[in-house]
Design a protein around this motif. Structure first.
Motif, PDB file in Angstrom:
ATOM      1  N   ALA A  89      15.179  24.855  -2.298  1.00 48.88           N
ATOM      2  CA  ALA A  89      15.771  24.506  -0.993  1.00 48.88           C
ATOM      3  C   ALA A  89      15.491  23.045  -0.653  1.00 48.88           C
ATOM      4  N   GLY A  90      16.533  22.321  -0.368  1.00 49.23           N
ATOM      5  CA  GLY A  90      16.396  20.933   0.095  1.00 49.23           C
ATOM      6  C   GLY A  90      15.956  19.945  -0.968  1.00 49.23           C
ATOM      7  N   LEU A  91      15.935  20.370  -2.236  1.00 49.80           N
ATOM      8  CA  LEU A  91      15.486  19.452  -3.287  1.00 49.80           C
ATOM      9  C   LEU A  91      16.455  18.284  -3.411  1.00 49.80           C
ATOM     10  N   HIS A  92      15.931  17.080  -3.416  1.00 49.34           N
ATOM     11  CA  HIS A  92      16.793  15.928  -3.679  1.00 49.34           C
ATOM     12  C   HIS A  92      16.020  14.866  -4.452  1.00 49.34           C
ATOM     13  N   GLY A  93      16.743  13.897  -4.946  1.00 49.38           N
ATOM     14  CA  GLY A  93      16.131  12.873  -5.809  1.00 49.38           C
ATOM     15  C   GLY A  93      15.309  11.883  -5.010  1.00 49.38           C
ATOM     16  N   ASP A  94      14.112  12.304  -4.656  1.00 48.80           N
ATOM     17  CA  ASP A  94      13.234  11.459  -3.848  1.00 48.80           C
ATOM     18  C   ASP A  94      12.203  10.825  -4.782  1.00 48.80           C
ATOM     19  N   TYR A  95      12.000   9.522  -4.647  1.00 50.00           N
ATOM     20  CA  TYR A  95      11.076   8.841  -5.552  1.00 50.00           C
ATOM     21  C   TYR A  95       9.644   9.383  -5.427  1.00 50.00           C
ATOM     22  N   ALA A  96       9.291   9.894  -4.257  1.00 45.14           N
ATOM     23  CA  ALA A  96       7.949  10.470  -4.080  1.00 45.14           C
ATOM     24  C   ALA A  96       7.737  11.639  -5.047  1.00 45.14           C
ATOM     25  N   LEU A  97       8.805  12.382  -5.329  1.00 45.49           N
ATOM     26  CA  LEU A  97       8.694  13.508  -6.265  1.00 45.49           C
ATOM     27  C   LEU A  97       8.519  13.010  -7.702  1.00 45.49           C
ATOM     28  N   VAL A  98       9.119  11.860  -7.995  1.00 49.51           N
ATOM     29  CA  VAL A  98       8.932  11.247  -9.323  1.00 49.51           C
ATOM     30  C   VAL A  98       7.457  10.906  -9.508  1.00 49.51           C
ATOM     31  N   GLU A  99       6.862  10.317  -8.471  1.00 51.02           N
ATOM     32  CA  GLU A  99       5.450   9.914  -8.555  1.00 51.02           C
ATOM     33  C   GLU A  99       4.554  11.143  -8.758  1.00 51.02           C
ATOM     34  N   PRO A 145       2.774  18.823 -27.477  1.00 50.74           N
ATOM     35  CA  PRO A 145       2.990  19.916 -26.527  1.00 50.74           C
ATOM     36  C   PRO A 145       4.054  19.543 -25.484  1.00 50.74           C
ATOM     37  N   LEU A 146       4.682  20.579 -24.912  1.00 56.80           N
ATOM     38  CA  LEU A 146       5.791  20.360 -23.982  1.00 56.80           C
ATOM     39  C   LEU A 146       5.320  20.440 -22.535  1.00 56.80           C
ATOM     40  N   PHE A 147       6.027  19.739 -21.676  1.00 56.77           N
ATOM     41  CA  PHE A 147       5.822  19.864 -20.231  1.00 56.77           C
ATOM     42  C   PHE A 147       7.175  20.224 -19.633  1.00 56.77           C
ATOM     43  N   LEU A 148       7.260  21.415 -19.022  1.00 58.93           N
ATOM     44  CA  LEU A 148       8.549  21.909 -18.536  1.00 58.93           C
ATOM     45  C   LEU A 148       8.716  21.644 -17.038  1.00 58.93           C
ATOM     46  N   LEU A 175       5.448  14.018 -10.125  1.00 60.45           N
ATOM     47  CA  LEU A 175       5.697  14.545 -11.465  1.00 60.45           C
ATOM     48  C   LEU A 175       5.016  13.666 -12.526  1.00 60.45           C
ATOM     49  N   ALA A 176       5.122  12.359 -12.348  1.00 57.18           N
ATOM     50  CA  ALA A 176       4.519  11.435 -13.327  1.00 57.18           C
ATOM     51  C   ALA A 176       3.004  11.596 -13.335  1.00 57.18           C
ATOM     52  N   ALA A 177       2.393  11.798 -12.150  1.00 56.76           N
ATOM     53  CA  ALA A 177       0.938  11.975 -12.084  1.00 56.76           C
ATOM     54  C   ALA A 177       0.531  13.243 -12.836  1.00 56.76           C
ATOM     55  N   LYS A 195      13.709  12.198 -15.772  1.00 57.63           N
ATOM     56  CA  LYS A 195      14.060  10.963 -16.495  1.00 57.63           C
ATOM     57  C   LYS A 195      13.165   9.805 -16.044  1.00 57.63           C
ATOM     58  N   CYS A 196      13.028   9.696 -14.720  1.00 59.23           N
ATOM     59  CA  CYS A 196      12.271   8.579 -14.172  1.00 59.23           C
ATOM     60  C   CYS A 196      10.762   8.767 -14.377  1.00 59.23           C
ATOM     61  N   ALA A 197      10.283  10.010 -14.192  1.00 60.23           N
ATOM     62  CA  ALA A 197       8.841  10.270 -14.373  1.00 60.23           C
ATOM     63  C   ALA A 197       8.448  10.074 -15.842  1.00 60.23           C
ATOM     64  N   ALA A 198       9.274  10.536 -16.765  1.00 56.19           N
ATOM     65  CA  ALA A 198       8.987  10.379 -18.192  1.00 56.19           C
ATOM     66  C   ALA A 198       8.923   8.897 -18.550  1.00 56.19           C
ATOM     67  N   ALA A 199       9.873   8.121 -18.014  1.00 56.77           N
ATOM     68  CA  ALA A 199       9.887   6.683 -18.286  1.00 56.77           C
ATOM     69  C   ALA A 199       8.623   6.029 -17.736  1.00 56.77           C
TER      70      ALA A 199
END
Ligand SMILES: [Zn+2]
Length: 457
Positions: free
Chosen positions: A83-93, A46-49, A95-97, A123-127
């Protein structure tokens, strides 16, 4: 020189197995996912979008319709506020959760629907979850889609977090053509920067032959060079209509950017795709450069870095070399770094280490400078074959709808020149800035740029 085809580039890429850039690629997503993600049983997990509000509208909604009509299952999606979205590592965490929760004991295929930031987050959350992922780009805006590693803000620092590049990239040129013009012109800038990166690599290659012990030098790698440099001029000519919404131009631009990412996957070093134009860009990333309240895109910073670099090359290689000035001692160099980074003590510490690591001591510096002068003519010829003139480069950027005036990116000519000093302190990778420094003419070249009314004006 013979080109390397996309298929050959993919064959030497570690992570990416397929890249498709065409009109209607969205409709083919179910079949492509089957080809690249089906398990031994032939079943597609199954996919996660993942998308943001804008990129969801640009491609996510249509993808959802296409998936509904297929046999593929979607197990969760996440749409970030735009709005204001940026590559913040907290967002990776975060998404990964979510991915881990959705996945349970089974499998999952994350699908990144978006431009550079969304792709880096996924990319980072998938890894983190140990999952290969699919990238569905919505703009030809950066070269990072197919690069291993994600540019993220972690513990207050912008850094490249190592993680695998996507297994599959499927770019629909209709979607790319609808992207905001500033994103496409940013991608054009990131690609055009490779002209400068190539010139810096020529310097590093020729000087390596003179003295391989000098820090930051590197011989040219033929395969990576061929991937990035051989088609570059043609690609830039064919891609100039991308920001005006030309589908074919957007496709050329995306594929060219993608291939530079494969050169990175192959070399495991960014030398082939990044020279001093990116060092200027990194300085402005550290300074969080903004224009009219908005963060300036990576690609537009590379545009200004490329123009600054082209001016630097032209001033160094036209006319006679300026008279040699005194090269600073280690103590004087430390003081220079502290002065340049007076507003950022942490960055100053890191830059001090770098600047001292590449500072040649007296005798060695003098003999290296003499060796450089002995190959000057040959070096000059090779660089003139590689680089367009400042005027030509500026015209290319104008045609591609890139900013070319400092104030269009929140900069001034004075600040760009001050940034050159910082740019030369933050990486050991040898560039034209180091060449001028080791010859004792760095400040004199900056003065030539400053006094001219042609450059950066
Ligand atoms: Zn870049």
């Amino acid at each position: 020189m013979k080109r390397i085809s996309l298929a050959e580039c993919l064959a030497s890429a570690d992570d990416t197995k397929g890249m498709f850039v065409k009109e209607g690629a969205l409709e083919e997503i179910p079949a492509l996912l089957g080809r690249y993600f089906a398990g031994d049983s032939g079943e597609i997990p199954p996919l996660f979008l993942a998308a943001d509000e804008n990129t969801w509208r640009a491609a996510g909604e249509e993808l959802e319709r296409i998936l509904r009509a297929s046999a593929l299952a979607v197990n969760g999606s996440y749409i970030f506020p735009a709005a204001g979205l940026h590559g913040d590592y907290a967002l990776v965490e975060k998404l990964a959760a979510l991915m881990k929760e959705r996945r349970g004991n089974g499998n999952l295929v994350p699908v990144a629907i978006g431009a550079g930031t969304i792709n880096d987050l996924v990319k980072c959350a998938a890894a983190d979850c140990g999952l290969p992922y699919c990238c569905l780009p919505t703009a030809a805006s950066v070269d990072g889609y197919t690069a291993p590693g994600a540019a993220l803000l972690r513990n207050g620092f912008k850094q490249t977090v190592p993680c695998a590049a996507p297994r599959l990239v499927a770019a629909d040129t209709r979607v790319l053509a609808n992207a905001p013009a500033f994103l496409s012109s940013s991608g054009y800038g990131d690609l055009a920067g490779k002209l400068i990166a190539g010139a810096d690599w020529i310097i590093a290659d020729r000087l390596y032959a003179l003295d391989p012990s000098v820090p930051g030098l590197m011989p040219v790698n033929d395969r990576a060079w061929t991937m990035v440099q051989v088609p570059l001029r043609e690609e830039l000519a064919a891609a100039s209509g991308a920001a005006a919404g030309d589908k074919d131009a957007g496709g050329v631009l995306f594929e060219a950017l993608g291939i530079t990412g494969f050169a990175l996957q192959y070399m495991k070093d960014s030398r082939a795709v990044s020279g001093c134009e990116h060092m200027w860009a990194h300085v402005w990333e550290m300074e969080n450069l903004r224009c009219r309240g908005e963060t300036v895109t990576h690609g537009h910073k590379v545009v200004m870095g490329s123009l600054a670099a082209a001016a630097f090359f032209e001033c160094l290689f036209s006319g006679d070399l300026p008279e040699e000035q005194k090269v600073p001692s280690a103590a004087e160099r430390e003081a220079q770094v502290e002065a340049a980074f007076s507003d950022d003590p942490l960055a100053a510490e890191a830059a001090k280490k770098t600047a001292l690591a590449k500072l040649l001591d007296g005798e060695k510096r003098r003999s290296f400078a003499a060796a450089i002068r002995s190959v000057w003519k040959e070096l000059d010829g090779a660089l003139k074959r590689q680089l367009p003139s400042y005027g030509e480069l500026r015209d290319m950027f104008v045609k591609a709808r890139c900013p070319v005036l400092p104030q269009e990116t929140g900069l001034s000519k004075k600040r760009i020149i001050a940034s050159a000093r910082k740019a030369q302190m933050i990486r050991v990778r040898y560039s034209v800035l180091d060449l001028a420094f080791d010859l004792g003419v760095f400040d004199a070249i900056l003065s030539r740029i400053e006094e001219s009314d042609v450059y950066l004006a």
